[in-house]
Design a protein around this motif. Structure first.
Motif, PDB file in Angstrom:
ATOM      1  N   ARG A  34       7.338  19.147  70.756  1.00 59.22           N
ATOM      2  CA  ARG A  34       8.708  18.632  70.264  1.00 59.22           C
ATOM      3  C   ARG A  34       8.837  17.268  70.753  1.00 59.22           C
ATOM      4  O   ARG A  34       9.236  16.454  69.884  1.00 59.22           O
ATOM      5  CB  ARG A  34       9.704  19.571  70.963  1.00 59.22           C
ATOM      6  CG  ARG A  34       9.958  21.111  70.389  1.00 59.22           C
ATOM      7  CD  ARG A  34      11.153  21.535  70.732  1.00 59.22           C
ATOM      8  NE  ARG A  34      11.474  22.906  70.256  1.00 59.22           N
ATOM      9  CZ  ARG A  34      11.200  24.023  71.143  1.00 59.22           C
ATOM     10  NH1 ARG A  34      10.796  23.829  72.374  1.00 59.22           N
ATOM     11  NH2 ARG A  34      11.175  25.283  70.740  1.00 59.22           N
ATOM     12  N   ILE A  35       8.336  16.859  72.022  1.00 65.10           N
ATOM     13  CA  ILE A  35       8.506  15.467  72.324  1.00 65.10           C
ATOM     14  C   ILE A  35       7.576  14.643  71.676  1.00 65.10           C
ATOM     15  O   ILE A  35       8.118  13.455  71.215  1.00 65.10           O
ATOM     16  CB  ILE A  35       8.242  15.497  74.024  1.00 65.10           C
ATOM     17  CG1 ILE A  35       9.053  16.121  74.720  1.00 65.10           C
ATOM     18  CG2 ILE A  35       7.881  14.137  74.495  1.00 65.10           C
ATOM     19  CD1 ILE A  35       8.824  16.292  76.077  1.00 65.10           C
ATOM     20  N   LEU A  36       6.492  15.204  71.392  1.00 64.87           N
ATOM     21  CA  LEU A  36       5.393  14.386  70.648  1.00 64.87           C
ATOM     22  C   LEU A  36       6.043  14.245  69.234  1.00 64.87           C
ATOM     23  O   LEU A  36       5.976  12.872  68.696  1.00 64.87           O
ATOM     24  CB  LEU A  36       4.173  14.854  70.207  1.00 64.87           C
ATOM     25  CG  LEU A  36       3.190  14.190  69.497  1.00 64.87           C
ATOM     26  CD1 LEU A  36       2.869  12.932  70.041  1.00 64.87           C
ATOM     27  CD2 LEU A  36       1.564  15.304  69.531  1.00 64.87           C
ATOM     28  N   ASP A  43       8.883   6.657  66.084  1.00 65.65           N
ATOM     29  CA  ASP A  43       7.910   5.455  65.713  1.00 65.65           C
ATOM     30  C   ASP A  43       8.149   5.323  64.197  1.00 65.65           C
ATOM     31  O   ASP A  43       8.033   3.958  63.369  1.00 65.65           O
ATOM     32  CB  ASP A  43       6.626   5.788  65.835  1.00 65.65           C
ATOM     33  CG  ASP A  43       6.314   5.777  67.476  1.00 65.65           C
ATOM     34  OD1 ASP A  43       7.160   5.067  68.070  1.00 65.65           O
ATOM     35  OD2 ASP A  43       5.367   6.415  68.116  1.00 65.65           O
ATOM     36  N   LEU A  44       7.930   6.478  63.437  1.00 65.44           N
ATOM     37  CA  LEU A  44       7.963   6.424  61.886  1.00 65.44           C
ATOM     38  C   LEU A  44       9.458   5.686  61.557  1.00 65.44           C
ATOM     39  O   LEU A  44       9.542   4.965  60.453  1.00 65.44           O
ATOM     40  CB  LEU A  44       8.258   7.830  61.336  1.00 65.44           C
ATOM     41  CG  LEU A  44       8.216   7.739  59.671  1.00 65.44           C
ATOM     42  CD1 LEU A  44       6.841   7.053  59.188  1.00 65.44           C
ATOM     43  CD2 LEU A  44       8.141   9.367  59.339  1.00 65.44           C
ATOM     44  N   VAL A  49      12.382   0.999  59.044  1.00 65.38           N
ATOM     45  CA  VAL A  49      13.042  -0.116  59.479  1.00 65.38           C
ATOM     46  C   VAL A  49      12.610  -1.594  59.306  1.00 65.38           C
ATOM     47  O   VAL A  49      12.882  -2.239  58.626  1.00 65.38           O
ATOM     48  CB  VAL A  49      13.827  -0.065  60.929  1.00 65.38           C
ATOM     49  CG1 VAL A  49      14.514  -1.514  60.990  1.00 65.38           C
ATOM     50  CG2 VAL A  49      14.674   1.143  60.892  1.00 65.38           C
ATOM     51  N   LYS A  50      11.238  -1.686  59.717  1.00 66.38           N
ATOM     52  CA  LYS A  50      10.390  -2.760  59.620  1.00 66.38           C
ATOM     53  C   LYS A  50      10.013  -3.032  58.150  1.00 66.38           C
ATOM     54  O   LYS A  50      10.087  -4.112  57.631  1.00 66.38           O
ATOM     55  CB  LYS A  50       9.080  -2.912  60.410  1.00 66.38           C
ATOM     56  CG  LYS A  50       9.307  -2.910  61.966  1.00 66.38           C
ATOM     57  CD  LYS A  50       8.097  -2.887  62.644  1.00 66.38           C
ATOM     58  CE  LYS A  50       8.335  -3.027  64.155  1.00 66.38           C
ATOM     59  NZ  LYS A  50       7.138  -2.968  65.050  1.00 66.38           N
TER      60      LYS A  50
END
Length: 281
Positions: A34-36, A43-44, A49-50
């Motif tokens: 879950r944390i991963l 990150d995605l 956003v970038k």
């Protein structure tokens, strides 16, 4: 029987403990997953956003490029129209009319110009005086290079330049740039020197014809319509200059077809004036 039950109960307890441990291990693994997943999802989102920001910047850049491209096209069309207008204007003025207008201008400016044309310059300490009047920029660059080289051989040389500070500017020993043609013309007329005049186009003749005694150096360079002109009288002036000139040079082998009357004309590279120095010396 009691012993059997004891072992059964103990085995059951051990199995329960193992199951609990295995469950705890799986839960820990699930928590890690879950944390991963959350980290990867974060990150995605950052990447998204970038990408979105990059797409916005690219869109702005593309819009600026389109505007700039449209502006360049508009400017090019404007330049084409201006060139056509200039060409049409030149076609309406004959060489004889242009010569008359230039001559009248120089004479009127010489009478209007006040002040002394005296320069603290002893031309007698040089091998001679060489002057390059106003001409096109491509001809100015060539003339300036030739004047600089000849000044290093002991000649006093003057080359026209619009960037000159004041009427006359000393560049190096024996090499001066000027932008006031009337100032230099009056100075030459006041001297007893016989200057050599570098002629790059027939239009310059209105200026140097006002110098009574001179040595003419005719240099064919730049656009052909400049040194040949566009009408019959200008072409006659070209051949007249070929006869008058003591020295005739050319910057391109294609110009030789205009020099049949001068078998002594020679090719002159602006970066190699050794041949010229030898003749002038």
């Amino acid at each position: 029987m009691a012993l059997f039950e004891f072992y059964m109960i103990r085995e059951w307890e051990e199995n329960m403990n193992y199951s609990l441990l295995e469950k705890s291990h799986r839960e820990n693994q699930l928590d890690s997953l879950r944390i991963l997943y959350r980290n990867k999802l974060s990150d995605l989102n950052k990447v998204r956003v970038k990408v979105t920001d990059s797409e916005k910047r690219l869109k702005v850049i593309h819009e600026k490029f389109e505007k700039s491209n449209q502006l360049n096209i508009a400017l090019q069309h404007h330049l084409d129209r201006m060139r056509q207008l200039l060409s049409d204007s030149k076609a309406q003025i004959t060489f004889e009319e242009d010569y008359r207008l230039r001559t009248n201008y120089y004479i009127s400016q010489m009478s209007k110009q006040s002040g002394s044309t005296t320069m603290a310059l002893d031309w007698r300490s040089y091998k001679g005086v060489i002057v390059s009047p106003d001409c096109l920029q491509i001809q100015r660059d060539r003339a300036a290079g030739l004047m600089l080289e000849l000044s290093r051989s002991g000649f006093l040389c003057f080359a026209f330049s619009e960037d000159t500070i004041g009427d006359m500017e000393r560049i190096s020993d024996g090499f001066y740039k000027f932008k006031n043609e009337v100032f230099l013309l009056k100075w030459l007329q006041a001297q007893s020197v016989i200057p050599m005049v570098l002629c790059s186009s027939i239009q310059q003749s209105a200026w140097f014809d006002l110098i009574e005694e001179k040595i003419l150096w005719y240099d064919l360079c730049g656009p052909e319509n400049i040194f040949l002109g566009d009408d019959a009288s200008s072409k006659l002036r070209h051949y007249d200059l070929l006869k008058q000139a003591k020295y005739v040079t050319y910057a391109d082998s294609s110009f030789k077809k205009y020099l049949y009357a001068r078998k002594d004309a020679f090719f002159l590279d602006a970066n190699e004036s050794g041949h010229l120095k030898m003749r002038f010396n």
